[in-house]
Design an enzyme around this catalytic site. Sequence first.
Site, PDB file in Angstrom:
ATOM      1  N   GLY A 141      24.189   6.066  -3.304  1.00  0.00           N
ATOM      2  CA  GLY A 141      22.864   5.928  -3.908  1.00  0.00           C
ATOM      3  C   GLY A 141      21.739   6.310  -2.962  1.00  0.00           C
ATOM      4  O   GLY A 141      20.565   6.328  -3.345  1.00  0.00           O
ATOM      5  N   THR A 170      29.401  -0.839   2.872  1.00  0.00           N
ATOM      6  CA  THR A 170      28.485  -1.590   3.746  1.00  0.00           C
ATOM      7  C   THR A 170      28.695  -3.101   3.682  1.00  0.00           C
ATOM      8  O   THR A 170      27.926  -3.849   4.258  1.00  0.00           O
ATOM      9  CB  THR A 170      27.015  -1.316   3.372  1.00  0.00           C
ATOM     10  OG1 THR A 170      26.835  -1.639   1.993  1.00  0.00           O
ATOM     11  CG2 THR A 170      26.642   0.124   3.615  1.00  0.00           C
ATOM     12  N   GLU A 186      31.379   2.081   6.393  1.00  0.00           N
ATOM     13  CA  GLU A 186      30.181   2.926   6.352  1.00  0.00           C
ATOM     14  C   GLU A 186      30.492   4.422   6.402  1.00  0.00           C
ATOM     15  O   GLU A 186      29.823   5.206   7.074  1.00  0.00           O
ATOM     16  CB  GLU A 186      29.208   2.541   7.470  1.00  0.00           C
ATOM     17  CG  GLU A 186      28.690   1.116   7.278  1.00  0.00           C
ATOM     18  CD  GLU A 186      27.558   0.736   8.218  1.00  0.00           C
ATOM     19  OE1 GLU A 186      26.735   1.613   8.513  1.00  0.00           O
ATOM     20  OE2 GLU A 186      27.501  -0.436   8.624  1.00  0.00           O
ATOM     21  N   TYR A 243      16.191 -13.292   6.028  1.00  0.00           N
ATOM     22  CA  TYR A 243      15.688 -11.936   5.809  1.00  0.00           C
ATOM     23  C   TYR A 243      14.264 -11.857   6.337  1.00  0.00           C
ATOM     24  O   TYR A 243      13.429 -12.690   5.999  1.00  0.00           O
ATOM     25  CB  TYR A 243      15.700 -11.686   4.296  1.00  0.00           C
ATOM     26  CG  TYR A 243      15.713 -10.239   3.909  1.00  0.00           C
ATOM     27  CD1 TYR A 243      16.894  -9.610   3.527  1.00  0.00           C
ATOM     28  CD2 TYR A 243      14.542  -9.495   3.899  1.00  0.00           C
ATOM     29  CE1 TYR A 243      16.912  -8.276   3.171  1.00  0.00           C
ATOM     30  CE2 TYR A 243      14.564  -8.160   3.545  1.00  0.00           C
ATOM     31  CZ  TYR A 243      15.742  -7.555   3.175  1.00  0.00           C
ATOM     32  OH  TYR A 243      15.764  -6.237   2.816  1.00  0.00           O
TER      33      TYR A 243
END
Lengths: 573, 698
Positions: free
Chosen positions: A188, A267, A319, A529
């Site tokens: 993507g 990932t 990855e 985050y």
Amino acid sequence: MKKTGAKIFKEVNVVDCGSQTDRKISMEEKAPTIPKRRQELLKWNGWGYKDSKFIVNKDEHVEFTGDRYKLSGHVMPSLREWMIKTIGISLDHRVQSQPELTAADIPAPIKNEAFLHDLRNARISHSDDSQDRLFRAHGHTLHEVFILREGRFSRIPDLVVWPTSHDEVIKVVELACKHNTVIIPFGGGTSVSNAIECPKHETRMITSLDTSQMNKILWIDEKNMTAHCEAGIIGQDLERRLDEKGFCTGHEPDSMEFSSLGGWVATRASGMKKNVYGNIEDLIIHLKMVTPRGVIEKSCQVPRMSSGPDIHHFMLGSEGTLGVVTEVTLKIRPVPTCKKYGSIVFPNFEQGVDCLREIAKQRCAPASIRLMDNEQFQFGHALKPDTSTLFSSFVDGIKKLYITKIKGFDLTKIAVATLLFEGTSDEVASQEKRVYEIAANFGGLPGGEENGERGYMLTFVIAYIRDLGFEYYVVAESFETSVPWDRVLDLCRNVKDRLHRECKDRGIQFPSFATCRVTQTYDSGACVYFYFAFNYRGLTNPVKVYEEIEASARDEILANGGSISHHHGGEYL
Amino acid sequence: MESQSRNVWIKEGDPSKLGALYKDGYEDILEERRHTSDFRWCTRSRNVQFYQYRHPRNPKQIKDSVLSSDRVQYAIEQVIQESGTTPEETENQVHSILDEMAHNLNLSSVRCLAYVLTKIIKRLYRRIYVNEEGIDTVRTLIKEYPVLLMPSHRSYTDFLVMSYLFYHYDLPLPVIAAAMDFMGMKFVGTLLRNCGAFFIRRSFGSDKLYWAVFTEYVQTQMCNGDAPVEFYVEGTRSRTSKSLSPKIGMLKASLEPYFKAHCPDIMVIPITVSYDRILEENLYTYELLGVPKPKESTSGLLKARSILSEDFGNIHICLAPPISIRTFSEGKINRHIHSLSPRYIASLTKDEEVLLKDLAFVVILTQQKHAVISPWALIASVLMQKTNGVQFEELVKDVEWLKRQASNCGAYVDWPGNESPEHVIRTRLLFHSNKLTISDEDLVELKQISPPSHVDNKTSKDTIISTAAMHVMTSLYRNQLLHVFVRIAMVTIPVNSCLQETLSINSLFEQYTFLETILSREFIFQPGKTREDFNKVLVLLQHAGGLVIDEERNIKIKQSVNKYTTFMSIMFKPFLLGYWVVCQYLLSLAGGNLDARPLARKAKQMRIETQQLILGLLSEGIIKHYEILSLDLIGNALDSLVDMGVISREKRIQDIYFVPQCAKVSRIAAKIESMTEVPATHITDFSTFIIRTVTAKL
């Protein structure tokens, strides 16, 4: 990914472990949301759809264009002031992106004629069009987007191929091995770990293997609650099409509009509703990966097995270095009948974290629970559109009065947890009751559905807002970590402090913005985050400065007992 | 036209007419107290800024959080398992440890004390100077990071003056780690507690509960930034005015939170408190000579109030630039090592301990760098070399000369620029008239010091002791200057004693290293910096001290021996002589037989016997340096020999015994002999001396 030589893994055909075709639902094919020529729909130098972006309109107010999102077409009256106050932007100082790169600005492709010849003979779709190649040359790290806006790539893929099936991928990989060319798998394009950047000094031909044309759901198995999909399907298509049949995977990473199933595997992705559905590694029943030495897959589709190390675990998080993920069998669930947002206001971040830890301990977390620090709460507040009806702002007013005057909360200290409940309406009601009861023990007050929903909207929109920042000398990035519970508070405080301090030490003249949220909870820890932005006006090399600061923040994270990454991936960091 | 002249802005042109409120970046904080109401000052509202991430807590809440902390709970469980005590007993133990330790900082007590204190301070001292820049820095820092205050420790006054200072500037009042000595004092213990003192046992070895409570108590306050934490890295008051070797236990406890990532950084602020005249000068002098210090007691304190009528001059407080532990450890320490076990269980790594030891030395050296040298320290240094008195004129000349040398070495001398040297020196002589006489012929001489009241009559009548007291007390002030010159002297001593025409840099460095090693208990040398220090001193001496180095990198001895090098060497001679005597004492224990194994003795016994020996030597007139009688010097010499492996330590049941290794001792003695003049007396003579003194005692 360079390889030659013989396959050692024998190609294994899926052994029929007693499957009965009659209970499998096959799915009709449908065009994917993102077209083969991505440039028709997506921005060339920023995040997301061309039609959706933040602009400063003629009244000098920030507005979100288009009509795809709830926020689209709305003005956010307080956002401008927030940006001026928080990161010191000035509307008079703008910097625009360079004009769209043309073939002349892009390195000419290296051609391996023999490879191209065999590819043509195999009738596999491919292109060396400069835009096709440029669109697959980068992910979305600050560094890459900054090159798009201001610079030139010194190396990009020489060719894009679009295999349409597992077998075509095998063919492409075989040919690449045969002719000694390089393959970089592309899903993507939302990578934030530099994984799809071409190595600068690679002299062999680089092929970007775009999986987007492998976007079918091959079958759904209702008895075993699994779905077998091609790896190029993007998140929103997968959920939408499963939904038509009454199912979902429940895997919703913030990038799900654009990111692909194969990318999630590569990932080790995590979705916001992992509390109910699990992270990608919990969802996978079966994987096919094409490697230069053959296809790797298990010979059965079972919930668990014990026969040596689990081969899924070195495909997960590889990855793109070990092979191309082509097909995945995922667990699916019936679509829940009830979905409900919610929010809790805490007097401060510390109490919020204590509450989340308690909820994790009691294992009663709703599908999603996130705790925003005060900076992020303020930011979310600044994103409030002008459309709030008289009634809702009235409610807001009362609530604000209640929270600040009666409960004595300080609006500059409060932290807000956003919640998403899923299940039957009875289940949701009982979950809500339990969560709000626990919250009350930590001084938390229910803050309403609207605040919760806005919190989740924020994460989709925030990716777009970075592009507005660029226009006003602001560089911004996010990074995340996984950390044990006893370290969460120290880590959040220390990392933010380190970011501000590094900015100050580097002579950045404007206030820097650092904010965090606890975005996932586990038994033994949490995922945190961070968003970080600063105004680089006056600096000559903002990306380098940014990278230095981020590197020191990562050092700080490690020193605080955090991991290098929770779900972004980190092979290249 | 006159109004356009720049001069209209100048209120007072004549510097000598200016008050001394400000000077060299220092501001006097007492001046204001002499003009406005003390009562109003003590009751005024304070606008105090705290650490940004602090959650306000009172002393009770701090104690509660210590009790419920993981660390203490873990220790309790361990102790229950190991010693089989009941949970209740163990919990009670923790309670009593905590009650014994904790401060009870509260503003009303502070205000009361501030009222009394300001009255006392105004009587004792003329001015308290504080460097304003340091205060400004602390003011901003205190909001950003937890702060650790590390003042030098020369007097009980340090403790009061620091809190007074923070009260004065509306800074958060520090909590202070104090030794248990005070605790027993009625009222005073409680009063100090209320003003932020918390009490730590001097040693608590492997007492797990105590360790846990102590560590948690310090760290929770550090992390939450309840108050700046203050402690003395020297561990105790230096009786000699020289800096003491750092103790790093408390430093480890208070900086550990940074290494374990409990807080973003910690700012260490070295602070130097310099006194014109030390309150305890008399007590220290007799303590150094072996007269025990009186036990801290309230009645003792009341008895001491006679000092209220005396003048102790000025205090200078210098807050040095802060040291960020993050910056200090950058690139040397990997903190993530601590993520592999719970933070309340693991302790610091070896690397971290080494780093903190380094930091402790840096702090002490910084304190030295910012010391304010009073003119009296210069005068004392000259007088120590002229024990038979000196003419005032000559004194002025020598002191001025010494002042220049000190300034060249970067020392800050508190010398009023607007007064004549004669005036400066005469006022200082008058100020210290308790220690000297000035005859009608202007001859300046030290005088004998009468002992403090608690000393028994017999001792006080001993003339050797009174003479020694005079020397030792003067040396307290000379010692303020020694850190400035010690490295220089370690070069000039080998140069001055060299019998060849030239001395190679290499062999000079070898001798320098020997001196640094043997004097490392006496003075502060940063470990691992020997070569760097040495090179710096060489450059300095070439520029300022007349050291001549030829092209082959050899020192030319003849050209290099001058007033400067000689003065420096003589200044440090008593130390070398003292160490030599200690060696002779050790050799005498084996009757001069280098192969024999001498009898082991306890350290304390060795100190006393050496002192007795020195007494004998002094009374026979064999040596003349009375200051060698100082137990501090003897103790340092013994410790240093232990460090060097010349004396071995033996643990026998409970006590540690020292066993000298004679061959090694004799080598050290020979080295010292090669560097300085020593009496031509044989070891056997020493043995007889010892016998004589011991029998005299009997």
